[in-house]
Structures are given as C-alpha cells and as structure tokens.
Write a protein that holds these residues in place. Structure first.
Motif, PDB file in Angstrom:
ATOM      1  N   ARG A 175     -34.025   0.273   4.230  1.00 45.88           N
ATOM      2  CA  ARG A 175     -34.641   1.439   3.583  1.00 45.88           C
ATOM      3  C   ARG A 175     -34.577   1.301   2.067  1.00 45.88           C
ATOM      4  N   ARG A 212     -37.360  -0.885   1.057  1.00 45.55           N
ATOM      5  CA  ARG A 212     -38.670  -0.215   1.106  1.00 45.55           C
ATOM      6  C   ARG A 212     -38.852   0.731  -0.088  1.00 45.55           C
ATOM      7  N   ARG A 251     -38.583  -1.551  -3.438  1.00 44.76           N
ATOM      8  CA  ARG A 251     -39.402  -2.761  -3.316  1.00 44.76           C
ATOM      9  C   ARG A 251     -38.628  -4.001  -3.789  1.00 44.76           C
TER      10      ARG A 251
END
Ligand code: SAM
Ligand code: SF4
Length: 331
Positions: A131, A134, A137
C-alpha cells in the motif's frame, strides 16, 4: 526579543513560518503530484539559500519565532544542512522543525541534533509495504519505517503524518493506533486536500475528521482527549496505557482557522497567508528588484493585514485554482 508585528485584521498573531526549500521530491504521492511529477521550478526560479536567509531574517524581525522546513522533500536540496546551520542563528528564532518523507532524513540525524533540531514530522500513510508503494509510487517502505525508529532512538520527537483516504489506507488506521502502544510518537491523521498538482482531480472526501474519529473510537471507546497547544491544528487523543498519542487534523474541513498562526513561503518566493488562498506577494522578485529589508517587511505586513478570515474565504479568493501541488505550497 522581537515584538510581534504580524497581526491580521481578525487579531490573529502569526509567529510560525513554513518555508519550502524545494518543490522537488523523490516520491510521487498520489495526493500531492501526478506520477510524471509537476512542472518543477528551474534552478534560477528557486530562491537561493542567501535569499531564504534574508527573508527569514525579515520574518523573524516581524515576530516569527518558529520555522518549519518543508518542501517538496527538503533533504533533496543540496546544501540544506549548512543552510539550516545559518538559519538557526537568526535573532528571534526559537525553533526549527522539519517535515520529511523519511528517505534521507536519517543520514542527517546527528547533524540535526547537533543543531538543536529535534522535532521532525515524517509522512507515512501505510504500514503495509504494497500500500505504501501504491500511495507514494516508490517501493521505500522499509527504509522509511526504519528511519522512524532511528530517529526515536536518537531522541527526536517524531510525529507521523498520515493522509486518510478511501481505497487507499483505511485498513491502516487501527494499526497506526496500535503503533502508539509501545512507541512514544504521535500519529496524526489528515483529511486529504485538493492540492494534488492536477488540472482538477478532486479527492473523494469520504473520510472527514468526524468519520476518522468515530472509526477509532469504535475500536478504542476509552480514548482520552488531550489538551492541545493553543494554535494546534490537530485534535489530540491518547488511548489509556499507550506511550504515544494520536491526532486528527481537519485539513479539508478547516475548523482550526480561528487560531491559525501560520504563514507560508514557497521555494520560488510566493507568500501565502492561507494554504487555500492565492499567493499574495512574491518576495523573491521583490528581493531581486533591489528592495530593502524594510520594503520586504512592509509587503509582508500588508499581506498579513489583509489575510482572509478562514480557508473557505481564501478558497473563494483562489477562484477555483486550488490544485497546486502541496510540494509547491510547502505542506
Ligand atoms: N516531502 C515531505 C513530506 O512528505 O513529509 C514534506 C512536504 S509534504 C508536501 C508535507 C505534508 O503535506 C506531508 O505530510 C504530506 O502528507 C502532506 N500532503 C501533501 N499533499 C497533501 C494533500 N493533498 N492532502 C493532505 N495532505 C497532503
Ligand atoms: Fe513528496 Fe512529500 Fe509530496 Fe509525497 S507529500 S510527493 S513525499 S512532497
């Protein structure tokens, strides 16, 4: 001691400057900028350290006593440490604090401590590697997580900033509270704001401060509210028996404007008296046009005097342009 001359028309005294030393960053957090980055300022557009020192000195003469160094990622700017060393010697400045994404801060911790800089905010939106990847990045969770413990072990006062959003990190809220059981740190949950460096992508705004608080209180019904500093933007709590604490910052709901004591200077010299408002002056341009410190001080005084009542009024003055990346605004 300096008299505080920075008082706005609603009687609020400003003593806290947030200084962005760069708009560049080694992360690309989805809520802050697009994957490809933003149109970063050229070297010439960025203020030099000398310019930042000169302006900071004027701010301190006007009554600023605390400066938070932010960005972009402050530690990606070459020469940041010698700059901090000079900055801390300004008359009237009592405290320098730093906000960082935690990738590079660790390598400077001894130097920071040597300069008396011991309060650091680290942005961490997830305790899960995927996570985290994500969201930022970047696959740097371990590095950032380790840096938090290195800082704590060295005696830093650490606050974690966690931007809460649907489909991103709701499952992290309770683990963050659990982290405060044994760690003497404070986790602050922030509402997502629209400053994402896009042409108009709106956050979902599904998790406001009340919903975050309700969610936590369901799991920890005996949570105690703490007394916060007068100008605190966070409402702070502690779970009885936990070493650390947590706070909730209504950064989008803007319920704290009545006691806001902050002013912001971007890396390109834009002065903002509210995060949600437009730049009200460019102090870099003023310096480069040969203005004296007295001229600069006057410009700041006028800008502060005209400060909007709150973030909602400031947003109206922005005429819809509220997607400038936080890395530019100086978060
Ligand atoms: N790079 C450093 C960092 O991430 O800590 C300092 C600069 S960053 C712009 C400062 C803070 O702003 C971070 O805690 C970040 O999570 C927060 N931030 C950035 N964009 C935001 C947004 N759209 N809404 C809420 N908080 C945001
Ligand atoms: Fe970089 Fe901080 Fe923005 Fe994330 S929030 S992209 S770490 S400036």
């Amino acid at each position: 001691m300096n008299d505080n001359k920075l008082v706005d028309r609603y009687g609020r005294q400003l003593n806290y400057l947030r200084l962005s030393v760069t708009d560049r960053c080694n992360f690309r957090c989805y809520y802050c900028m697009p994957e490809e980055g933003i149109d970063f300022a050229s070297r010439k557009e960025l203020m030099s350290f000398d310019e930042m020192l000169r302006l900071s000195s004027v701010f301190c003469q006007l009554g600023i006593s605390k400066i938070r160094i932010t960005g972009g990622e402050p530690f990606v700017r070459n020469g940041i440490m010698p700059f901090l060393d000079e900055l801390r010697q300004l008359d009237g400045l009592n405290e320098i604090t730093v906000t960082s994404n935690g990738t590079l801060s660790s390598r400077y911790r001894k130097q920071l401590l040597g300069m008396g800089i011991k309060k650091i905010n680290i942005s961490l939106d997830s305790l899960d590697r995927e996570r985290f990847h994500r969201i930022t990045r970047r696959d740097s969770f371990e590095e950032v997580y380790q840096s938090i413990f290195d800082l704590l072990n060295d005696g830093f006062e650490v606050k974690l900033n966690c931007v809460v959003a649907s489909n991103k990190n709701i499952q992290d809220i309770i683990p963050f509270i659990e982290l405060t059981r044994d760690q003497a740190l404070s986790v602050r949950f922030l509402e997502e704001m629209p400053f994402n460096g896009t042409d108009g992508k709106q956050p979902l705004f599904e998790w406001d401060h009340k919903r975050i608080a309700d969610h936590i209180h369901q799991y920890y019904p005996d949570t105690v509210r703490l007394i916060s500093e007068a100008n605190s933007t966070s409402v702070n709590y502690q779970v009885p028996g936990h070493r650390g604490s947590f706070g909730i910052i209504p950064s989008f709901s803007r319920t704290f404007c009545g006691t806001c004591n902050r002013v912001r200077l971007s890396a390109t010299g834009e002065l903002r008296t509210c995060l949600y408002g437009p730049p009200v002056a460019n102090l870099r341009d003023l310096l480069r046009s040969g203005a004296s410190s007295a001229n600069v001080a006057n410009e700041i005084l006028v800008a502060v005097a005209n400060r909007e009542r709150d973030g909602h009024a400031a947003e109206l003055a922005s005429q819809g342009n509220i997607h400038t990346s936080m890395s530019v605004l100086g978060g």
